[in-house]
Motif scaffolding. Structure first.
Motif: not given
Length: 211
Positions: A128-153
């Protein structure tokens, strides 16, 4: 005197040749990019998506990774790509894909060294977003993500999937691509994962282009 004049002529000829060569390379690059964008246009048109609000963004993510109670935290760097589709002037849907670029080394609370490296990040979002000018916006994101990371040690939990959310801003620039598409710049803060004692978040600065 004749040698000086001859040297000057040789230098002038060399500079002219170098300039012509650089211009030829620039023209070829512009022509190649224009052909690539034309191919994209044709592909989108064949799928009924011509001028239908498809856009892409590429950014550099400065991540913050923490495992509570372990003294482990790090700031790895990742490359993040986003592809979005405008379903409505105030709502878009996005897919996200990220890859780790650089890890972070540190020392745990018991003096043991560790290294945090960001892995693959995959997510889908409503935007969802709020237009603040031609091609410009303030927005939010909400969804689902899968993240991966390796922690050595460290052998504890280091990745997961779940709710992901964030906020950001996008601004239109006067710059244009070779195909004369307007280029935008954006910045956002995202929480990619929080659970099982792990927190994965970060700031991303990027640029994008509508197709």
């Amino acid at each position: 005197m004749h040698r000086l004049i001859a040297s000057a002529l040789v230098l002038s000829t060399s500079l002219c040749a170098a300039t012509a060569s650089a211009q030829a390379v620039q023209k070829k690059a512009a022509g190649g990019a224009a052909k690539a964008e034309k191919a994209i246009d044709q592909g989108l048109q064949s799928q009924g998506l011509k001028n239908a609000g498809l856009y892409g963004e590429l950014g550099l993510s400065l991540l913050d990774y923490r495992i509570s109670g372990s003294g482990i935290s790090g700031k790895p760097v990742a490359l993040r790509a986003v592809v979005g589709y405008d379903y409505h002037p105030l709502l878009a849907a996005e897919g996200m894909l990220g890859f780790g670029l650089r890890g972070f080394s540190g020392t745990g609370i018991y003096g043991s060294p560790y290294r945090v490296s960001a892995g693959t990040m995959i997510g889908v979002y409503a935007k969802p977003r709020l237009i603040i000018g031609e091609g410009s916006e303030i927005f939010a994101r909400v969804g689902i993500a899968s993240t991966g990371a390796s922690v050595g040690g460290y052998t504890g939990t280091d990745s997961g999937a779940g709710l992901s959310y964030g906020v950001g801003v996008k601004m239109q620039t006067p710059w244009r691509s070779f195909g004369q598409r307007p280029i935008s710049v954006s910045g956002d803060y995202m929480s990619y994962y929080s659970g099982s004692g792990v927190r994965f978040s970060g700031i991303t600065i990027g640029a994008g282009m509508a197709f």
